[in-house]
Write a protein that holds these residues in place. Structure first.
Motif, short mmCIF file in Angstrom:
data_model
loop_
_atom_site.label_atom_id
_atom_site.label_comp_id
_atom_site.label_asym_id
_atom_site.label_seq_id
_atom_site.Cartn_x
_atom_site.Cartn_y
_atom_site.Cartn_z
N UNK A 289 0.72 -1.20 0.15
CA UNK A 289 -0.14 -0.01 -0.12
C UNK A 289 0.74 1.48 0.06
N UNK A 290 2.04 1.32 0.34
CA UNK A 290 3.16 2.43 0.16
C UNK A 290 3.73 2.51 -0.95
N UNK A 291 3.86 1.45 -1.84
CA UNK A 291 4.61 1.46 -3.05
C UNK A 291 3.97 2.21 -4.31
N UNK A 292 4.66 3.28 -4.65
CA UNK A 292 3.94 4.04 -5.97
C UNK A 292 4.91 3.67 -7.26
N UNK B 297 2.25 -0.30 -15.50
CA UNK B 297 1.65 0.36 -14.12
C UNK B 297 2.92 -0.29 -13.19
N UNK B 298 2.52 0.44 -11.92
CA UNK B 298 3.41 0.07 -10.68
C UNK B 298 2.88 -1.31 -10.32
N UNK B 299 1.70 -1.59 -10.48
CA UNK B 299 1.24 -3.01 -10.04
C UNK B 299 1.53 -4.01 -11.06
N UNK C 229 -1.93 -13.86 -1.99
CA UNK C 229 -0.93 -12.67 -1.39
C UNK C 229 -0.35 -11.73 -2.66
N UNK C 230 0.04 -12.63 -3.64
CA UNK C 230 0.38 -11.56 -4.67
C UNK C 230 -0.74 -10.72 -5.43
N UNK C 231 -1.69 -11.53 -5.53
CA UNK C 231 -2.89 -10.61 -6.14
C UNK C 231 -3.28 -9.57 -5.11
N UNK C 232 -3.26 -9.56 -3.94
CA UNK C 232 -3.61 -8.82 -2.88
C UNK C 232 -2.66 -7.50 -2.97
N UNK C 233 -1.47 -8.13 -3.09
CA UNK C 233 -0.58 -7.01 -3.38
C UNK C 233 -0.67 -5.91 -4.50
N UNK C 234 -1.01 -6.75 -5.45
CA UNK C 234 -1.34 -5.96 -6.80
C UNK C 234 -2.47 -5.04 -6.76
N UNK C 235 -3.49 -5.63 -6.10
CA UNK C 235 -4.59 -4.84 -5.66
C UNK C 235 -4.39 -3.64 -5.05
N UNK C 236 -3.20 -3.76 -4.06
CA UNK C 236 -3.03 -2.56 -3.01
C UNK C 236 -2.27 -1.54 -3.78
N UNK C 237 -1.42 -2.18 -4.74
CA UNK C 237 -0.82 -1.11 -5.68
C UNK C 237 -1.62 -0.37 -6.66
N UNK D 137 -4.89 0.32 -6.01
CA UNK D 137 -5.45 1.54 -5.19
C UNK D 137 -4.65 2.57 -4.83
N UNK D 138 -3.47 2.36 -4.21
CA UNK D 138 -2.59 3.35 -4.40
C UNK D 138 -2.49 4.44 -5.47
N UNK D 139 -2.76 3.96 -6.72
CA UNK D 139 -2.64 4.75 -7.61
C UNK D 139 -3.72 5.82 -7.63
N UNK D 140 -4.97 5.54 -6.88
CA UNK D 140 -6.15 6.30 -6.87
C UNK D 140 -5.97 7.38 -5.99
N UNK D 141 -5.11 7.33 -5.04
CA UNK D 141 -4.74 8.36 -4.01
C UNK D 141 -4.31 9.64 -4.53
N UNK D 142 -4.72 10.74 -3.95
CA UNK D 142 -4.13 12.01 -4.34
C UNK D 142 -2.59 12.11 -3.71
N UNK D 143 -2.07 13.07 -4.29
CA UNK D 143 -0.48 13.18 -4.17
C UNK D 143 -0.45 13.47 -2.43
N UNK D 144 -1.50 14.11 -2.14
CA UNK D 144 -1.30 14.65 -0.49
C UNK D 144 -1.70 13.23 0.33
N UNK D 145 -2.52 12.54 -0.20
CA UNK D 145 -2.83 11.40 0.55
C UNK D 145 -1.70 10.38 0.43
N UNK D 146 -0.83 10.22 -0.65
CA UNK D 146 0.37 9.26 -0.70
C UNK D 146 1.32 9.63 0.23
N UNK D 147 1.53 11.14 0.54
CA UNK D 147 2.47 11.47 1.37
C UNK D 147 2.18 11.43 2.88
#
Length: 277
Positions: free
Chosen positions: A40-43, A77-79, A96-104, A106-116
């Motif tokens: 969830x932290x990887x962008x 994409x990062x995912x 586990x791999x699919x969950x990691x991909x899904x988290x990645x 979702x991270x792409x949908x966060x705003x710049x401020x939310x990522x920070x």
């Protein structure tokens, strides 16, 4: 019986630095572990030419590096990029791999401020409080006026970081401002609790009396304090303090002062690590 993981490639002499996580990795397995645990932290920064070069040059994974290079050229994409690393190494189950991909994704949908903010929250979770405060401060300076809800969350979490450093006056100020922004009950309770930690008893009683919602909420604060004290009783630290008390009562001054010095040194070192920027 657990699944056996076979190591791929070589153990690197020079690590690859994952900037988002503040971590050096020395093998593709260590890289995969970080991707799985912190997906969830990887962008987009994971799509890095230096990483591809490191995998080939340091880890000897020429085939994987070639595939990743082609993916970069096609605008992946990062995912997809991180997912290919996980698939290639076979690290983790398919779920586990699919969950990691899904988290990645979702991270792409966060705003710049939310990522920070996610990055700063990660630092708090890992007790890198001063580094987290620095991130929160920078984020607060850049947030537009319309982001009051996000500002409230940032201020609240900054209060948590200050509390982790036992800077309760600073924590109280952050929680107060967080409540003013978001009107979240948790921020108000945290505001009262932070004041409870640094005020003298009479000062705190007068402070609570002046709060429009003070009485009901202070009961919740006291309940949390009681619960925390109860949880502490079963910890190793509590047993250590009891042992010190026994040594002192038995006039075993040598053991007592030696242990006090050791514990104090350990606490100082722990605090230095938490306060590192």
């Amino acid at each position: 019986m657990g699944r056996v993981l076979l190591c791929l490639g070589k153990y690197a002499e020079r690590p690859y630095f994952l900037e988002r996580l503040y971590i050096n990795v020395y093998s593709v397995e260590e890289l995969c572990y970080c991707l799985m645990q912190n997906s969830y932290l990887i962008g987009k920064e994971i799509i890095d030419e230096k990483l591809v070069q490191w995998l080939e040059g340091e880890c000897g994974l020429k085939e994987l590096a070639g595939e990743l290079g082609e993916m970069m050229a096609s605008g992946c994409s990062a995912a997809g990029f991180a997912g290919r690393i996980l698939d290639y190494t076979g690290y983790g189950s398919r779920e586990e791999i699919e969950k990691a991909k899904n988290d990645l994704e979702r991270e792409a949908d966060l705003s710049v401020h939310e990522k920070r903010m996610v990055k700063a929250d990660y630092l708090v979770e890992n007790r890198k409080y001063m580094s987290a405060i620095k991130c929160y401060d920078s984020l607060l300076e850049e947030l537009p006026d319309g982001e009051r809800a996000l500002k409230g969350r940032v201020l609240h979490n900054r209060g948590v970081a200050y509390a982790g450093l036992y800077r309760f006056r600073n924590a109280a100020d952050s929680f107060r401002r967080a409540y003013e922004c978001g009107k979240r009950e948790e921020s108000y309770i945290s505001y009262l609790a932070a004041n409870r930690m640094f005020m003298e008893e009479r000062e705190y009683v007068n402070f609570i009396a002046a709060q429009p919602r003070g009485y009901d909420q202070t009961l919740k604060v006291e309940k949390r304090m009681e619960d925390a004290a109860g949880e502490f009783e079963g910890t190793e630290e509590s047993r250590m303090l009891f042992t010190l008390k026994v040594c002192k009562e038995e006039n075993n001054s040598v053991s007592y002062y030696e242990e006090v010095e050791r514990v104090t040194d350990d606490l100082k070192e722990e605090y230095r690590q938490m306060a590192e920027k």
